[in-house]
Design a protein around this motif. Structure first.
Motif, short mmCIF file in Angstrom:
data_model
loop_
_atom_site.label_atom_id
_atom_site.label_comp_id
_atom_site.label_asym_id
_atom_site.label_seq_id
_atom_site.Cartn_x
_atom_site.Cartn_y
_atom_site.Cartn_z
N ASN A 230 0.82 -1.21 0.00
CA ASN A 230 0.00 0.00 0.00
C ASN A 230 0.86 1.26 0.00
OD1 ASN A 230 -2.64 -1.22 0.12
ND2 ASN A 230 -2.05 -1.92 2.15
N ARG A 231 2.02 1.11 -0.59
CA ARG A 231 2.95 2.22 -0.61
C ARG A 231 2.34 3.49 -1.21
NH1 ARG A 231 8.42 2.71 -0.62
NH2 ARG A 231 8.84 4.93 -0.62
N HIS A 232 1.56 3.30 -2.27
CA HIS A 232 0.97 4.48 -2.91
C HIS A 232 0.07 5.23 -1.94
CE1 HIS A 232 -1.90 1.27 -3.35
NE2 HIS A 232 -2.85 2.14 -3.64
N ILE A 233 -0.59 4.46 -1.06
CA ILE A 233 -1.46 5.12 -0.08
C ILE A 233 -0.62 5.92 0.92
CG2 ILE A 233 -3.17 4.73 1.73
CD1 ILE A 233 -4.07 2.28 0.24
N LEU B 134 -6.58 7.94 -4.72
CA LEU B 134 -6.67 6.56 -4.23
C LEU B 134 -7.86 5.87 -4.89
CD1 LEU B 134 -5.82 7.03 -0.46
CD2 LEU B 134 -4.35 6.28 -2.33
N ASP B 135 -7.58 4.80 -5.58
CA ASP B 135 -8.59 4.17 -6.43
C ASP B 135 -9.74 3.53 -5.67
OD1 ASP B 135 -7.32 5.00 -8.64
OD2 ASP B 135 -6.42 3.06 -9.17
N HIS B 136 -9.52 3.20 -4.41
CA HIS B 136 -10.60 2.53 -3.68
C HIS B 136 -11.47 3.52 -2.90
CE1 HIS B 136 -7.33 2.94 -0.87
NE2 HIS B 136 -8.20 2.88 0.09
N LEU B 137 -11.14 4.79 -3.01
CA LEU B 137 -11.97 5.81 -2.35
C LEU B 137 -12.71 6.61 -3.42
CD1 LEU B 137 -9.53 7.26 0.35
CD2 LEU B 137 -11.22 5.45 0.60
N THR B 138 -13.92 7.04 -3.10
CA THR B 138 -14.68 7.83 -4.06
C THR B 138 -14.05 9.20 -4.23
OG1 THR B 138 -16.09 8.77 -2.36
CG2 THR B 138 -16.82 6.71 -3.35
N THR B 139 -14.52 9.90 -5.26
CA THR B 139 -14.03 11.26 -5.49
C THR B 139 -14.17 12.09 -4.22
OG1 THR B 139 -14.92 11.01 -7.70
CG2 THR B 139 -14.22 13.20 -7.07
#
Ligand code: ATP
Ligand code: MG
Lengths: 352, 262
Positions: A230-233, B134-139
């Motif tokens: 989850n480095r990008h996070i 972050l792709d798993h969070l909404t706009t």
């Protein structure tokens, strides 16, 4: 809110600038459409489940199962051992072997009286024929005539545990006066049992320590894995101004959830096992297998405190996991921070 | 927060002027230099002889000396690979210079303990070339993230976030996950995220790289408005068309050196 309105108003004003003609499809502050937008309940910053997380959960479940089992076993052994200790050392026995020409009743009395002359003895009971017969019944059957059999007889001496008599002196005296008498202070027995029990407890403790160590290491690896996965996070959180404490607490939450689920499953399984074992034992009470098991292990029943201990083990595991995760994250984030900020080392780091 | 900030309508001239560019003086001349009164807090950021090299490589940035004044608006440009992104990372305190002095908000960066840096970074908004949503969070959740990491309660900022999203034209995309968004929509979400906590300075890396010219102009206007409201803005771009639309300060990076045209 106020600021935003100003910002918005300002933009509206600026909207009268050249670009207004080029009507973009995204007409921005399109009036005050005041309908409250619905948003989903805010999700966790770390994606909740992935294969890694599930694997970790299973590992934690197994570990806590083992830990709880060990814990229950240890507390059982300890309970049994302490009951042995307290029961046996309260009494000593004098055994008198029958011999041709020996007046058994007189010898028994003599032995008892001799023993009672010592300081520290309280009471002497001669096991009468009936009691002895009862004692031997499992082996020799009922309706036994002791007179016909060369059965050793017992004198039971109750002793003052706080102030035990001089066993060696008593043994010598008995040997001189009643050569057929044999003093058994159960010391060897007790010592052996107790030391065995202590060894068992020690082994159990070591297993517990090993299990906990393995778990901590697993969690460290899992945390580091989760961090690099989850480095990008972590990077995004850095760029929106998160402190490492915040990032750590996010990971901590993530691991707390996993470890609570895992340790609850493992602990529940262990508790179930103990419960069904004690159920089996109480159902099959007085059957030979059950009696043997009882003699060997004591009762399987781990009492209320045993279950409390299992719950405590679960909590300890969850806490341990969480703390380990936090500590590991803090350290790793520090490392990442250092590497990110050091242009001399930033080879692997995305630069933009 | 914005309204609490001191509002000075005039951006102040920067410390360094390049005499070779006459045209730019015209621009700075319509400002009202008021240097006497406010010299001390003029610069949000001050660089002095800053140099940077990655690993054992060549110096990407050499002897940079410049100011980013409060409430100023500037473009940062230069050929690809010149080090624009690197310079923005320095401005964000995410990278330490190999040498030289950086003052942020009147504090010497090298004297600030690392644990305090996040607090300073919160006064800076940054938009990335590659958005970093972050792709798993909404706009909505992405844009709210800066407030969330500051420990704010969701209820306290929901309307603000939605309003900002509407403002950048994403009112209909609030509950959409970023992979579904178009390039331009991602861009605007990233910008909204950077603006969410009303930074004192906004750093934008190629903010118009993914949009058509009308949208680029709209975004530019957004930045100008923001600047008018008191936020200093640095836009890294090689879009000449974009820069020509505004008569703003230009910082040009070439071969590690920085030339400033006021
Ligand atoms: N982390 C890094 N490690 C090593 N070298 C790097 C790193 N990041 C950037 N560089 C190098 O530094 C130079 C400047 O890169 P940078 O990304 O700052 O350029 P840029 O001006 O933003 O380019 P572009 O306009 O293409 O985005 C490039 O040669 C790049 O290869
Ligand atoms: Mg770049």
């Amino acid at each position: 809110m106020n600021d935003l309105n100003r910002l918005k108003n300002a933009l509206k004003k600026s909207g009268s600038k050249p670009e207004k003609k080029t009507a973009t499809p995204h007409s921005s502050s399109s009036g005050g459409r005041r309908t409250e937008m619905r948003v989903r309940p805010t999700g966790p910053i770390l994606p909740p489940s992935n294969i890694q997380g599930n694997a970790l959960m299973v590992v934690i479940a197994i570990m806590s199962f083992l830990a709880c089992l060990t814990f229950g076993g240890v507390s059982m052994v300890r309970a049994t051992a302490s009951s042995w200790e307290s029961q046996i050392s309260r009494e000593i026995t004098i055994q008198i072997k029958p011999q041709d020409g020996l007046d058994m009743d007189a010898a028994l009395k003599k032995a008892r009286d001799l023993a009672l002359t010592f300081v520290g003895t309280k009471q002497g009971t001669i096991m009468d024929d009936a009691a002895t017969a009862r004692l031997l019944e499992p082996w020799l059957g009922a309706g036994l005539d002791l007179k016909e059999l060369p059965v050793p007889r017992l004198v039971i001496i109750t002793i003052d545990e706080a102030n035990p008599p001089d066993f060696a002196g008593m043994r010598d005296l008995l040997k001189a006066e009643v050569p057929q008498a044999f003093l058994d202070d159960h010391r060897t027995w007790v010592d052996r049992l107790v030391s065995m029990a202590h060894t068992t407890v020690l082994i159990g403790m070591s297993i517990l320590i090993l299990v906990f160590t393995a778990m901590i290491l697993t969690v460290i690896f899992a945390t580091r894995g989760a961090l690099s996965g989850n480095r990008h996070i972590v990077e995004v959180l850095h760029f929106v101004g998160a402190e490492s404490g915040f990032v750590a607490s996010e990971f901590q939450k993530h691991f707390l959830k996993i470890s609570l689920k895992g340790s609850a499953a493992g602990g529940a399984l262990a508790a179930l096992l103990f419960a069904s074992a004690s159920l089996w034992q109480s159902n099959s009470l007085a059957t030979p297998q059950s009696d043997q098991a009882t003699a060997l292990f004591g009762t399987f029943t781990i009492d209320f405190f045993g279950y409390l201990g299992i719950v405590a083990t679960m909590i300890v595991i969850a806490l341990l996991t969480t703390l380990t995760a936090r500590f590991t994250v803090m350290r790793t984030i520090d490392e990442i921070d250092l590497i990110r900020s050091d242009p001399g080392r930033s080879d692997g780091i995305p630069s933009s | 927060m914005l309204c609490k900030r001191i509002r000075r309508r005039q951006a102040l001239p920067s410390a360094r002027k390049d005499p070779s560019t006459l045209a730019v003086y015209e621009r700075s001349s319509h400002r009202h230099p008021n240097t006497n009164a406010l010299t001390l807090d003029v610069a949000l950021i001050h660089f002095e002889n800053v140099g940077l090299r990655y690993g054992m490589g060549p110096e990407i940035l050499r002897d940079l000396t410049f100011d980013i004044p409060r409430r100023s608006f500037q473009f940062l440009t230069g050929p690809s690979g010149a080090g624009k992104t690197t310079l923005l990372r320095l401005l964000f305190m995410s990278l330490q210079p190999t040498r030289g002095l950086i003052r942020m908000f009147d504090r010497d960066l090298s004297q600030i303990p690392r644990a305090e840096l996040p607090m300073l970074r919160r006064r800076v908004g940054i938009v990335f070339q590659d958005f970093r949503l972050l792709d798993h969070l909404t706009t909505y959740e992405n844009v709210a993230l800066p407030l969330r990491v500051r420990g704010k309660d969701e209820a306290s900022y929901r309307t603000d976030v939605i309003e900002l999203l509407k403002w950048v034209g994403l009112g209909e995309r609030i509950n959409v996950l970023p992979p579904v968004l178009s390039g331009g929509e991602k861009q605007r979400a990233a910008i909204a995220r950077a603006l969410m906590d009303r930074p004192e300075i906004l750093l934008a890396d190629e903010p118009t790289g993914n949009v058509d010219p009308p949208m680029a102009r709209r975004l530019l206007n957004l930045f100008l408005e923001l600047n008018r409201l008191g936020t200093a803005v640095v836009i890294a771009t090689h879009d000449l068309g974009l820069m020509d639309q505004v008569d703003a300060r230009r910082m040009i990076l070439t071969e590690g050196r920085l030339d400033i045209y006021e």
